[in-house]
Every structure is written in C-alpha cells, then in structure tokens.
Design an enzyme around this catalytic site. Structure first.
Site, PDB file in Angstrom:
ATOM      1  N   TYR A 207       0.830  -1.200   0.000  1.00 17.19           N
ATOM      2  CA  TYR A 207       0.000   0.000   0.000  1.00 17.19           C
ATOM      3  C   TYR A 207       0.864   1.250   0.000  1.00 17.19           C
ATOM      4  CZ  TYR A 207      -3.571  -3.292   1.722  1.00 17.19           C
ATOM      5  OH  TYR A 207      -4.432  -4.355   1.879  1.00 17.19           O
TER       6      TYR A 207
ATOM      7  N   HIS B 222      -6.979   0.651  -1.233  1.00 18.90           N
ATOM      8  CA  HIS B 222      -6.669  -0.682  -1.736  1.00 18.90           C
ATOM      9  C   HIS B 222      -5.165  -0.787  -1.979  1.00 18.90           C
ATOM     10  CE1 HIS B 222     -10.798  -1.930  -2.207  1.00 18.90           C
ATOM     11  NE2 HIS B 222     -11.078  -0.813  -2.846  1.00 18.90           N
TER      12      HIS B 222
ATOM     13  N   LYS C  48      -4.406  -4.636  -9.636  1.00 23.72           N
ATOM     14  CA  LYS C  48      -3.170  -4.287  -8.953  1.00 23.72           C
ATOM     15  C   LYS C  48      -1.988  -4.445  -9.914  1.00 23.72           C
ATOM     16  CE  LYS C  48      -5.135  -6.055  -4.664  1.00 23.72           C
ATOM     17  NZ  LYS C  48      -5.878  -4.821  -4.439  1.00 23.72           N
TER      18      LYS C  48
END
Length: 355
Positions: free
Chosen positions: A290, A298, A329
């Site tokens: 993160y 997220h 991601k």
C-alpha cells in the site's frame, strides 16, 4: 513481384518493383543504385501475403522450402516470425534487430530513419527461462534511450501475449516509525502479538503495523523481526517470558519459512520506501503493498521476491500477472541481492489496428 533467394536474404533487383515494395510498408533495405534486400522474416511474410514470389536459380521456391531456409539461417525463426507477423498485421512498421532484442517497432504512420522507434520487442517461447536479472538489464537499457520494452510470449498454440516491462521504484507515504518506550511483543511460535491494549494501539498507529484483533495487536514474524531490529519492541517468549534476540527469532522463523530472510530484506526495503506491506498469501504472492493507510486504500502492488540469479518458468509469471491484473493491482517482481530491485510487468499493451 519476383525475388531471388540468396544466402540469408532475398534480393529484389528490379528498381521500380523494389521501390514500390519499400514505399508500401517500409520492407527491406534499399540498395544504392536500385534494388532491395529483404531479410527472411520479411520475405516469408510477403510470400504469405502473396506480394512476393521467391526464386532460386530461376526456379520457384515453395513456402515450405523458404521456411526451411529461414529456419536454418535465423536462430529461433519460428518464434520470431510469429511475433513479426503479428506486429505487421497490427499495422506496425517492424525492423529486425540481431542482438539482445529482436525488433524495434515504429509508431503507426512512422518511417524508418525519420521516426524514432517506440518499442523494443523480445520474442520468447512460453518454455523460455524467466531470468529476472536479464529483464532488469534490458529494461534499463531501453529506458536509457526512451524506448518501451515489450516481451512477446508465444504459447504452444502460437497465441501471443505481450507484456510491458520496466524497472519500478515503489513509493509510499508511511513516515518512519517512532514510539515512546519499548513495546512488549509476545512471541507465539509462528506469529506474535502485543497484548497490552494501550501499547497495541500505539504501535499500530505508529506505522500501520499488524492487525488489531479485539484488544490485541497481531503481528507477523516479518513485522516482529523488523521492529525488533529497529529497536522499537522487546520480544519475549509467550510461555516463559524470557527475552528473545533477533538472531534466535530469525533462526526459528527460517525453520518454518525457509525464505524468511529473503522476505525480510524485501520487507525492510519496501518499508524504507514508505510502502506498507502486508501478506499477499491470498493472492499467491509474498506481499500486497500500500502507498497509504491500508484501512482506507486498496493495495496498489502485489510483490513477489526472488534471490539474485533466480531463473524460473514463464507459466508461473503469467499466472501472477493475470491474477494481479484481474484484481486491479500492479505486479512487481523483486530481485534481492546487494540491493532490492523491482520489475513491473503489465499485460495487453499492443492495441489492435482499427478497421
């Protein structure tokens, strides 16, 4: 249009036909005084497109014969040709490079010697070895001359998957951790916890360490080792209350997780970059990472780390990239050596020609 098969090339001798072929797609290398030399990738492509007829000694050369000649003259011809053909069919001007990358690709509408190439492309079989150190080197070379490095992976059914490759420098917003006094951590075998409610909240707020479970703070062994090494906590055996030193903690952690030190190096590096790292177990990676508060944002990255010199299999990499892309991601592969370096792979970067 006729061309003569020579050693490693096809020659188009008629100046008018050579000029027409070069001007419509920038195939081949024009010769001074007229004529055009085609490499064998170009020749096969033009024969398949019915724009060229290849002869040798005045006799027609079949496509099978041309494939055999190209396979003998060009290393990895079949894989390289499938990538060349795909890029050409997508509308790109493609120039063959006989070196560490296979092709340089011009943007649509570009012309050789007038327009800088946009991509460097490496053509690889899915059975090729994944060599992270080499990828880092190629990505660094491409970035130095402002090119985008693409990997074109060809599977056993001749389908292609493209990956953009570049070195990544992850950055986050976590400030250096600081607490007043040493916090007591109870070591519980394969994890650890801060049982004092006040200390638990204090340590969690100091850098989003651990996970609050009721009134206690549950810590991973990586977090525990990092905090102990940083002098922010005191680790005690949960049963005997005796202090545990870092060397023993690492030794016991390695007994249950052999790559613990590798992960710890990466965890320390990510933390030094302000990145907050949590386990990536449910995503099949080492970390989810993160840039800011993990309770409010997220994870931006999934991170998988390997030792320097690691060589792996592309199907494993493909799974990791696809999974990361599916959960929105970025996947980073970290090479842990004297320093930790990261490569980012992103899928689906070549767009199909419109129309």
């Amino acid at each position: 249009m006729p061309g003569e098969l020579l050693e490693g090339r096809v020659s188009v001798d008629d100046p008018a036909e050579a000029s027409a072929l070069h001007n419509r797609g920038y195939f081949g290398t024009p010769r001074s005084g007229g004529g055009l030399d085609l490499n064998l990738l170009e020749a096969v492509y033009l024969v398949e497109a019915e724009r060229l007829e290849v002869r040798r000694g005045g006799k027609p050369v079949s496509l099978r014969e041309l494939f055999r000649a190209a396979g003998a003259a060009v290393e990895g011809f079949e894989i390289r040709y499938l990538v060349y053909r795909d890029l050409r069919q997508r509308g790109y001007v493609v120039e063959f490079r006989d070196g560490l990358v296979d092709f340089q690709v011009l943007p649509r509408g570009g012309a050789p010697k007038k327009t800088p190439s946009k991509y460097w492309v490496r053509a690889l079989s899915e059975r090729a070895v994944f060599d992270l150190a080499e990828l880092l080197e190629r990505a660094e070379e491409a970035a130095a001359v402002r090119k985008s490095l693409l990997l074109a992976l060809v599977d056993e059914e001749s389908d292609l998957t493209y990956y953009a490759v570049r070195e990544a420098l992850p950055r986050g917003h976590r400030p250096p951790a600081s607490v007043s006094g040493k916090i007591v951590v109870d070591y519980q075998g394969d994890r650890a916890a801060v049982l004092d409610e006040t200390q638990a909240k204090l340590l969690h707020e100091a850098g989003y360490f651990g996970k609050l479970v009721g009134r206690r703070l549950q810590l991973s062994l990586l977090e525990t080792a990092y905090l102990l090494k940083a002098g922010l906590v005191e680790v005690r055996n949960a049963e005997t209350d005796r202090p545990i030193r870092l060397s023993r903690l690492v030794r016991e952690a390695k007994a249950i997780q052999p790559d613990f030190e590798l992960r710890l190096r990466a965890y320390e590096d990510l933390t030094s970059r302000g990145v907050i790292s949590k386990t990536g177990f449910k995503y099949g990676s080492h970390f989810r990472a993160y840039e800011g508060d993990p309770e409010a944002h997220h994870a931006k990255y999934l991170v998988h780390v390997v030792p320097k010199g690691h060589r792996g299999a592309w199907p494993e990499i493909s799974r990791a990239v696809r999974l990361a892309h599916g959960v929105k991601k970025q996947i980073l592969f970290g090479e842990v050596g004297d320093e930790v370096r990261y490569v980012k792979l992103a899928p689906n970067v070549i767009r199909i020609k419109s129309g």
